[in-house]
Design an enzyme around this catalytic site. Structure first.
Site, PDB file in Angstrom:
ATOM      1  CG  ASP A 256       1.303   4.863   7.171  1.00 33.38           C
ATOM      2  OD1 ASP A 256       2.703   4.915   7.150  1.00 33.38           O
ATOM      3  OD2 ASP A 256       0.825   4.341   6.261  1.00 33.38           O
ATOM      4  N   GLY A 335       3.876   1.075  -4.584  1.00 34.18           N
ATOM      5  CA  GLY A 335       4.359   2.245  -4.840  1.00 34.18           C
ATOM      6  C   GLY A 335       3.670   3.470  -5.106  1.00 34.18           C
ATOM      7  CB  SER A 352      -2.181   4.892   4.888  1.00 36.96           C
ATOM      8  OG  SER A 352      -1.773   3.871   5.685  1.00 36.96           O
TER       9      SER A 352
END
Length: 383
Positions: A256, A335, A352
């Site tokens: 990620d 966010g 992540s």
């Protein structure tokens, strides 16, 4: 292989696991060990931004003086652990710090080798399995494929075992995964979490940026040419605004991580927004020990702190499994994805996903920053 719905205290408090990407929208202290062989200088109030001390007190209930003692202790511990892990080689079984006792524990299948000046004040722990063996078990779980009813696996270093975390009451799927992977049942502990992981989406670390005018994430750390962030925030080629840039590399799931090259004219700053009107300078990227204090910066919930629970964790999101993550007690919300994780002034990772929120608490996972730098041949911009 045992099943328990209540984790040990050091690993408690997981809720819904999510990637921290959202839609576009307008303790206790520990004394520093004496006789430091590593020679790490004590951390003083002038080394730590006041906002970080405020956040540690707010989130962990640690008075400022105790927080400074703990930060000095864990900085010294990180140096000791790095040296001892190299000396122990394939017998190394991990390390952790004890928040209450102020001690460093280093586990090994050959504990008699934990010796020398750097081991002064270190507690050697005998382990049945090396860290490499435990991570190999995790790799076999990954190869077998984490089903949707399994949230994550991670190495519980103090327990010297691999934990497989099922979603809700779906413990049969976790047990079946262990059986399918053909790993030793006595090396695995099954636990459960109420909710499944999911993504969150919503050049100073922690600041907001926008992807394809459709979603928002947070800057991780400034690097030469741009910044690093979470891979689930955007695919290679996606465009960003504030700052203007392009995703030059992105990997998700599996990993990620991503890096964004920004347009000329954007100033790259080796610092992280503390959301109290200041910035925390980034001095390097030395990995902290399990149990260390860490703080996260993100554009939804600002500056939040907690502790490291585990490294090399695999997490099953709806989009697939991501491996090699840092598991922490820090909270986060949509966010905050891609935002910065720091231990003192050392960069640790980018946000992540996780479970819970910053009202009730939760668990958040981070992609280690050093892996991102190595993957793309990048260098941090230091403050």
């Amino acid at each position: 292989m045992t099943l328990t719905r209540t984790r040990r205290a050091a690993l408690s408090g997981a809720a819904a696991l999510t990637l921290l990407l959202g839609p576009l929208a307008a303790g206790s202290g520990a004394a520093t060990p004496s006789g430091s062989a590593a020679g790490t200088a004590a951390v003083t109030a002038s080394d730590v931004p006041a906002a970080m001390l405020d956040a540690l007190e707010r989130d962990l209930g640690v008075p400022r003086e105790k927080a400074l003692q703990r930060l000095s202790f864990q900085s010294d511990a990180a140096t000791r652990v790095r040296t001892l892990s190299q000396a122990l080689g394939d017998t190394y079984a991990g390390a952790w710090v004890d928040p209450a006792a102020g001690t460093v524990h280093v586990a090994s299948t050959a504990p008699q080798r934990v010796r020398g000046p750097v081991a002064r004040g270190v507690t050697a722990v005998a382990a049945e399995r090396s860290l490499a063996e435990l991570e190999a078990i995790g790799a076999r779980l990954d190869a077998a494929g984490l089903p949707a009813d399994v949230a994550t696996w991670y190495v519980d270093v103090p327990a010297n075992e691999v934990v497989v975390e099922a979603v809700g009451s779906a413990t049969t799927a976790a047990a079946d995964l262990v059986a399918a992977a053909g790993v030793p049942a006595d090396a695995v502990r099954l636990t459960s979490t109420p909710e499944a992981p999911s993504t969150f989406i919503d050049v100073v670390g922690g600041n907001a940026y926008y992807i394809n005018n459709a979603s928002r994430c947070s800057v991780g750390f400034a690097v030469q040419g741009g910044f690093v962030t979470a891979g689930h925030c955007g695919a290679t080629g996606a465009r960003t605004t504030n700052p203007t840039g392009t995703f030059r590399g992105s990997s998700f799931p599996g990993n990620d991580y991503a890096w964004v090259q920004v347009a000329s004219g954007n100033a790259l700053v080796g610092a992280v927004n503390n959301y109290s009107g200041g910035r925390v300078a980034v001095r390097g990227s030395q990995q902290a020990a399990v149990g260390a204090y860490v703080c996260r910066s993100g554009s939804t919930t600002g500056w939040r702190c907690g502790t490291v629970q585990a490294y090399n964790t695999s997490v099953r999101y709806a989009q697939g499994t991501v491996s090699g993550l840092i598991r922490t007690t820090v909270c986060a919300e949509p966010g905050d994805s891609g935002g910065s994780l720091l231990a003192g002034n050392q960069a640790q990772g980018v946000t992540s996903g996780g479970s819970g929120n910053c009202r009730t608490g939760g668990t958040t996972y981070f992609q280690p920053v050093n892996e991102i730098l190595q993957a793309y041949g990048l260098q941090l911009v230091l403050g």
